[in-house]
Motif scaffolding. Structure first.
Motif, PDB file in Angstrom:
ATOM      1  N   LEU A 157      -1.444  -7.708  -7.351  1.00  0.00           N
ATOM      2  CA  LEU A 157      -2.279  -6.537  -7.639  1.00  0.00           C
ATOM      3  C   LEU A 157      -2.659  -5.858  -6.335  1.00  0.00           C
ATOM      4  O   LEU A 157      -3.388  -6.424  -5.523  1.00  0.00           O
ATOM      5  CB  LEU A 157      -3.529  -6.966  -8.397  1.00  0.00           C
ATOM      6  N   GLY A 185     -10.065  -0.088  -2.238  1.00  0.00           N
ATOM      7  CA  GLY A 185     -10.684  -0.715  -1.081  1.00  0.00           C
ATOM      8  C   GLY A 185     -11.942   0.011  -0.649  1.00  0.00           C
ATOM      9  O   GLY A 185     -12.151   0.247   0.544  1.00  0.00           O
ATOM     10  N   GLU A 186     -12.783   0.373  -1.614  1.00  0.00           N
ATOM     11  CA  GLU A 186     -13.977   1.157  -1.273  1.00  0.00           C
ATOM     12  C   GLU A 186     -14.918   0.398  -0.344  1.00  0.00           C
ATOM     13  O   GLU A 186     -15.445   0.954   0.609  1.00  0.00           O
ATOM     14  CB  GLU A 186     -14.693   1.614  -2.539  1.00  0.00           C
ATOM     15  N   ARG A 187     -15.114  -0.890  -0.610  1.00  0.00           N
ATOM     16  CA  ARG A 187     -16.015  -1.673   0.247  1.00  0.00           C
ATOM     17  C   ARG A 187     -15.402  -1.892   1.626  1.00  0.00           C
ATOM     18  O   ARG A 187     -16.089  -2.075   2.610  1.00  0.00           O
ATOM     19  CB  ARG A 187     -16.328  -3.023  -0.417  1.00  0.00           C
ATOM     20  N   LYS A 241      -7.022  -1.772   1.936  1.00  0.00           N
ATOM     21  CA  LYS A 241      -6.865  -2.940   2.803  1.00  0.00           C
ATOM     22  C   LYS A 241      -5.503  -3.617   2.649  1.00  0.00           C
ATOM     23  O   LYS A 241      -5.009  -4.237   3.583  1.00  0.00           O
ATOM     24  CB  LYS A 241      -7.976  -3.945   2.487  1.00  0.00           C
ATOM     25  N   SER A 295      -4.894  -2.319 -14.069  1.00  0.00           N
ATOM     26  CA  SER A 295      -3.732  -2.581 -13.211  1.00  0.00           C
ATOM     27  C   SER A 295      -3.027  -3.865 -13.658  1.00  0.00           C
ATOM     28  O   SER A 295      -1.801  -3.915 -13.766  1.00  0.00           O
ATOM     29  CB  SER A 295      -4.167  -2.725 -11.749  1.00  0.00           C
ATOM     30  N   LYS A 319     -10.719 -13.510  -0.333  1.00  0.00           N
ATOM     31  CA  LYS A 319     -10.297 -12.129  -0.566  1.00  0.00           C
ATOM     32  C   LYS A 319     -10.834 -11.243   0.545  1.00  0.00           C
ATOM     33  O   LYS A 319     -12.028 -11.270   0.833  1.00  0.00           O
ATOM     34  CB  LYS A 319     -10.817 -11.660  -1.921  1.00  0.00           C
TER      35      LYS A 319
END
Ligand code: CTP
Ligand code: MG
Length: 372
Positions: free
Chosen positions: A8, A13-15, A20, A79, A196
């Motif tokens: 996936l 990658g908002e944070r 990323k 997704s 992660k």
């Protein structure tokens, strides 16, 4: 039983502050770490990638051996669903591309669990005390009964499709979804290394797992006879008075040695491989073009050039009077500062062919370091 692994990689990658999974770490995009590990496992008979709709073609190009690349949705669950729909094998594993250090052992435990259980996921014990906060109510949860979920998480393809069909609620992992249709997940040991990448701070952990960046050295050597025509003399990208050297390009013996040294440091072959002298494109070409191109290849392979040192062996012309111009010129072509370039010269004390002024030779040593 065939097993599909789905990576996936369609998040925003908002944070993290950007996608990323595309981040290049030690010369490899982050998603490729887990991809290569899944690829190396014989039980995995199919591998697919879920990515942004606008990156599907790029991924097909980057991962040509992937069995499918499909566009993801606006949530992780959506997704995952699109990945499962594209899969064809009986068992399906889903893995976050943002978990680069998943091991073959963890994947093996999930696959083994699926031989008997309907749903299996990797998890690790929780090390922090976890509180449940609802408004002003704060409750302490019993840590010994808590685990943190990781991926891969796997199930039978038909059960996942059934769950997507029957459950409309969004969940952050596949186990939570399967629980809704009455399936009890079987948990196997994950690994703290299988974390992660979520925020930029996580990159420090990544560097910790990869160890200190490596340093390597490369050697370059070249020699050219003087030309019998009136070509200009080019050394280190700087023009000198007097007769020039003979060669297919501008015959800049020093830049050729430097080019070979940086290619050698990274194991990218030599100048003849990248700029064959049988290719009319390179006839009379400025050697600084070769050097710039080689430096670009070195960077693309994940290395930065730390230092260059070169020695020219020539009875004439006098080279050191233009040493600073040469250092600037080489530094410019490579994209580093001139204080990282050293140029020296010596005569051959009238010995041999170089001593008889039949030509000029140059040695170069390059030091390169892996990008963090
Ligand atoms: N993911 C996905 N499709 C989405 C959202 C997430 O495929 N719509 C993937 C991410 O690419 C990542 C994994 O699911 O590999 C775990 O999700 P997360 O860590 O939350 O990544 P992002 O959603 O990209 O990050 P953020 O939540 O900070 O935006
Ligand atoms: Mg997310």
């Amino acid at each position: 039983m065939g097993v599909t692994a789905i990576l996936l990689a369609a998040g925003r990658g908002e944070r993290f502050g950007g996608d990323k999974t595309q981040l290049v770490v030690r010369g490899r995009p982050l998603w490729r770490y887990a991809y290569d590990t899944f690829r190396s496992i014989p039980e995995i008979t199919e591998i697919g990638i879920v990515t942004h709709p606008d990156r599907v073609d790029a991924f097909r190009d980057m991962a040509q051996d992937a069995d499918f690349v499909v566009a993801g949705g606006s949530t992780r669950g959506e997704s995952a669903r699109r990945g499962v729909e594209a899969s064809t094998q009986e068992l399906v594993l889903l893995h976050d591309a943002a978990r680069p250090f998943v091991s073959a052992e963890v994947i093996g435990r999930v696959i083994e669990g699926l031989q008997t259980a309907d749903a299996v996921a990797a998890c690790i014990p929780v090390v922090d005390t976890i509180k449940q906060v609802v408004g002003l109510d704060v409750a302490t949860l019993d840590r010994s009964r808590l685990v943190a979920m990781q991926t891969p998480q796997g199930s039978r393809r038909n059960l996942l499709l059934k769950a997507y069909d029957e459950v409309s609620q969004e969940f952050t992992d596949e186990m939570a979804l399967l629980e809704q249709i009455g399936i009890r997940p079987h948990l196997v040991a994950g690994d703290p290394a299988n974390f992660k990448v979520t925020t930029p701070d996580d990159l420090l952990r990544t560097a910790g797992f990869l160890g200190a960046p490596e340093t390597r050295t490369g050697l370059g050597y070249d020699i050219h006879p003087f030309a019998d025509d009136d070509r200009p003399m080019m050394l280190g990208g700087v023009r000198f008075d007097g007769p020039g050297l003979s060669g297919h390009s501008d015959a800049d013996v020093l830049l050729h040695a430097v080019t070979d040294s940086i290619l050698g440091a990274v194991g990218l072959g030599d100048i003849g491989l990248h700029f064959p002298n049988t290719d009319p494109r390179w006839r009379g070409e400025a050697s600084s073009v070769f050097l710039s191109h080689a430096a670009q290849l070195v960077r693309e392979a994940g290395w930065e050039i730390v230092h260059l040192d070169a020695t020219v062996i020539a009875e004439q012309p006098k080279i050191m009077i233009k040493a600073n111009a040469i250092r600037e010129s080489i530094a410019n072509s490579v994209g580093i500062s001139a204080d990282r370039v050293s140029v020296k010269a010596t005569t051959n004390e009238k010995l041999g062919a170089l001593g008889r002024s039949e030509g000029i030779a140059a040695f170069a040593v390059a030091t390169v370091r892996q990008m963090p």
